[in-house]
Design a protein around this motif. Structure first.
Motif, PDB file in Angstrom:
ATOM      1  N   ASP A   1       1.067  -1.117  -0.094  1.00 19.48           N
ATOM      2  CA  ASP A   1      -0.098  -0.147   0.223  1.00 19.48           C
ATOM      3  C   ASP A   1       0.839   1.319   0.019  1.00 19.48           C
ATOM      4  OD1 ASP A   1      -2.466  -1.294   0.119  1.00 19.48           O
ATOM      5  OD2 ASP A   1      -2.673  -1.566   2.229  1.00 19.48           O
ATOM      6  N   ILE A   2       0.641   2.205  -0.905  1.00 19.48           N
ATOM      7  CA  ILE A   2       1.418   3.342  -0.841  1.00 19.48           C
ATOM      8  C   ILE A   2       0.353   4.622  -0.632  1.00 19.48           C
ATOM      9  CG2 ILE A   2       3.145   2.667  -2.166  1.00 19.48           C
ATOM     10  CD1 ILE A   2       1.550   3.692  -4.762  1.00 19.48           C
ATOM     11  N   ARG A   3       0.729   5.668  -0.131  1.00 17.01           N
ATOM     12  CA  ARG A   3       0.132   6.964   0.200  1.00 17.01           C
ATOM     13  C   ARG A   3       0.532   7.841  -0.785  1.00 17.01           C
ATOM     14  NH1 ARG A   3       0.884   8.012   5.543  1.00 17.01           N
ATOM     15  NH2 ARG A   3      -0.768   6.738   5.982  1.00 17.01           N
ATOM     16  N   ILE A   4      -0.200   8.413  -1.508  1.00 19.71           N
ATOM     17  CA  ILE A   4      -0.154   9.327  -2.794  1.00 19.71           C
ATOM     18  C   ILE A   4      -0.650  10.745  -2.199  1.00 19.71           C
ATOM     19  CG2 ILE A   4       0.027   9.977  -5.306  1.00 19.71           C
ATOM     20  CD1 ILE A   4      -0.837   6.853  -5.479  1.00 19.71           C
ATOM     21  N   THR A   5       0.409  11.758  -2.221  1.00 18.64           N
ATOM     22  CA  THR A   5      -0.011  13.256  -1.935  1.00 18.64           C
ATOM     23  C   THR A   5       0.346  14.120  -3.212  1.00 18.64           C
ATOM     24  OG1 THR A   5       0.185  12.731   0.306  1.00 18.64           O
ATOM     25  CG2 THR A   5       0.151  14.945  -0.247  1.00 18.64           C
ATOM     26  N   GLN A   6      -0.573  14.890  -3.792  1.00 23.41           N
ATOM     27  CA  GLN A   6      -0.419  15.792  -4.566  1.00 23.41           C
ATOM     28  C   GLN A   6       0.252  16.921  -4.122  1.00 23.41           C
ATOM     29  OE1 GLN A   6      -3.707  16.967  -7.031  1.00 23.41           O
ATOM     30  NE2 GLN A   6      -2.662  18.582  -8.057  1.00 23.41           N
ATOM     31  N   THR A   7       1.247  17.403  -4.540  1.00 23.37           N
ATOM     32  CA  THR A   7       2.159  18.453  -3.968  1.00 23.37           C
ATOM     33  C   THR A   7       2.102  19.658  -4.793  1.00 23.37           C
ATOM     34  OG1 THR A   7       4.190  17.767  -4.976  1.00 23.37           O
ATOM     35  CG2 THR A   7       3.458  16.908  -2.626  1.00 23.37           C
ATOM     36  N   ARG A   8       1.869  19.641  -6.087  1.00 21.10           N
ATOM     37  CA  ARG A   8       2.059  20.748  -6.999  1.00 21.10           C
ATOM     38  C   ARG A   8       0.598  20.781  -7.739  1.00 21.10           C
ATOM     39  NH1 ARG A   8       6.828  21.018 -10.631  1.00 21.10           N
ATOM     40  NH2 ARG A   8       5.921  23.055 -10.855  1.00 21.10           N
ATOM     41  N   SER A   9       0.348  21.951  -8.337  1.00 21.35           N
ATOM     42  CA  SER A   9      -0.855  22.101  -9.218  1.00 21.35           C
ATOM     43  C   SER A   9      -0.716  21.576 -10.575  1.00 21.35           C
ATOM     44  CB  SER A   9      -1.100  23.925  -8.944  1.00 21.35           C
ATOM     45  OG  SER A   9      -2.095  24.206  -9.902  1.00 21.35           O
ATOM     46  N   VAL A  10      -2.047  21.461 -11.195  1.00 17.00           N
ATOM     47  CA  VAL A  10      -1.998  20.967 -12.446  1.00 17.00           C
ATOM     48  C   VAL A  10      -2.133  22.279 -13.265  1.00 17.00           C
ATOM     49  CG1 VAL A  10      -3.001  18.751 -12.134  1.00 17.00           C
ATOM     50  CG2 VAL A  10      -4.583  20.785 -12.551  1.00 17.00           C
TER      51      VAL A  10
ATOM     52  N   ARG B   1      -2.976  15.967 -16.167  1.00 22.09           N
ATOM     53  CA  ARG B   1      -4.227  16.543 -15.529  1.00 22.09           C
ATOM     54  C   ARG B   1      -5.088  15.029 -15.338  1.00 22.09           C
ATOM     55  NH1 ARG B   1      -6.000  22.282 -17.032  1.00 22.09           N
ATOM     56  NH2 ARG B   1      -3.994  23.369 -17.352  1.00 22.09           N
ATOM     57  N   ASP B   2      -5.268  14.509 -16.433  1.00 21.60           N
ATOM     58  CA  ASP B   2      -6.237  13.278 -16.284  1.00 21.60           C
ATOM     59  C   ASP B   2      -5.796  12.057 -15.622  1.00 21.60           C
ATOM     60  OD1 ASP B   2      -7.774  14.827 -18.298  1.00 21.60           O
ATOM     61  OD2 ASP B   2      -7.009  13.677 -19.846  1.00 21.60           O
ATOM     62  N   THR B   3      -4.331  11.961 -15.569  1.00 26.98           N
ATOM     63  CA  THR B   3      -3.694  10.832 -14.628  1.00 26.98           C
ATOM     64  C   THR B   3      -4.004  11.429 -12.996  1.00 26.98           C
ATOM     65  OG1 THR B   3      -2.294  10.609 -16.247  1.00 26.98           O
ATOM     66  CG2 THR B   3      -1.616   9.644 -14.033  1.00 26.98           C
TER      67      THR B   3
ATOM     68  N   LYS C   1      -7.551  15.676  -6.744  1.00 23.78           N
ATOM     69  CA  LYS C   1      -8.242  17.013  -7.210  1.00 23.78           C
ATOM     70  C   LYS C   1      -7.424  18.336  -7.119  1.00 23.78           C
ATOM     71  CE  LYS C   1     -12.773  15.070  -6.574  1.00 23.78           C
ATOM     72  NZ  LYS C   1     -14.081  15.159  -6.023  1.00 23.78           N
ATOM     73  N   ARG C   2      -6.849  18.632  -5.857  1.00 19.94           N
ATOM     74  CA  ARG C   2      -6.161  19.637  -5.716  1.00 19.94           C
ATOM     75  C   ARG C   2      -4.790  19.406  -4.673  1.00 19.94           C
ATOM     76  NH1 ARG C   2     -10.982  19.765  -3.062  1.00 19.94           N
ATOM     77  NH2 ARG C   2     -11.867  21.060  -4.827  1.00 19.94           N
ATOM     78  N   PRO C   3      -3.818  20.568  -4.758  1.00 22.18           N
ATOM     79  CA  PRO C   3      -2.628  20.012  -3.980  1.00 22.18           C
ATOM     80  C   PRO C   3      -2.895  20.083  -2.541  1.00 22.18           C
ATOM     81  CG  PRO C   3      -2.146  21.861  -5.439  1.00 22.18           C
ATOM     82  CD  PRO C   3      -3.829  21.610  -5.634  1.00 22.18           C
ATOM     83  N   GLY C   4      -2.341  18.866  -1.884  1.00 20.55           N
ATOM     84  CA  GLY C   4      -2.692  18.651  -0.430  1.00 20.55           C
ATOM     85  C   GLY C   4      -3.363  17.429  -0.291  1.00 20.55           C
ATOM     86  N   ASN C   5      -4.379  16.950  -1.300  1.00 22.62           N
ATOM     87  CA  ASN C   5      -4.992  15.856  -1.283  1.00 22.62           C
ATOM     88  C   ASN C   5      -4.177  14.577  -1.405  1.00 22.62           C
ATOM     89  OD1 ASN C   5      -7.251  17.406  -1.433  1.00 22.62           O
ATOM     90  ND2 ASN C   5      -8.055  16.273  -3.428  1.00 22.62           N
ATOM     91  N   THR C   6      -4.813  13.644  -0.486  1.00 22.36           N
ATOM     92  CA  THR C   6      -3.957  12.348  -0.512  1.00 22.36           C
ATOM     93  C   THR C   6      -5.039  11.421  -0.586  1.00 22.36           C
ATOM     94  OG1 THR C   6      -2.432  13.354   1.349  1.00 22.36           O
ATOM     95  CG2 THR C   6      -2.660  10.978   1.209  1.00 22.36           C
ATOM     96  N   VAL C   7      -4.452  10.161  -1.207  1.00 18.94           N
ATOM     97  CA  VAL C   7      -5.300   8.975  -1.717  1.00 18.94           C
ATOM     98  C   VAL C   7      -4.375   7.783  -1.015  1.00 18.94           C
ATOM     99  CG1 VAL C   7      -6.563   9.701  -3.290  1.00 18.94           C
ATOM    100  CG2 VAL C   7      -4.562   8.763  -3.925  1.00 18.94           C
TER     101      VAL C   7
END
Length: 70
Positions: free
Chosen positions: A13-22, A30-32, A39-45
């Motif tokens: 299992d990995i935690r993916i966090t968006q750090t930069r804007s699209v 963007r689609d990936t 959806k936005r920087p700071g979101n984590t899945v």
């Protein structure tokens, strides 16, 4: 663990966090991010490191941070 150049598909299992804007990125990036559920920087899945997820993460590696979940 910080984001290496290439993520390996090992089934963990990995935690993916968006750090930069699209903003200013190509449409496929963007689609990936949207396909990963970001959806936005700071979101984590949380995802399993299967070949599909690893390919998507490697595509947008400069926009995300990846950590292994213990």
């Amino acid at each position: 663990m910080t984001t290496p150049k290439r993520i390996k598909a090992d089934g963990r299992d990995i935690r993916i966090t968006q750090t930069r804007s699209v903003v200013g990125q190509k449409q496929n990036m963007r689609d990936t991010l949207r396909s990963l559920g970001l959806k936005r920087p700071g979101n984590t899945v949380t995802r399993t490191a299967d070949p599909v997820t690893c390919g998507m993460v490697n595509t947008v590696a400069h926009l995300v941070k990846v950590e292994e979940i213990d």
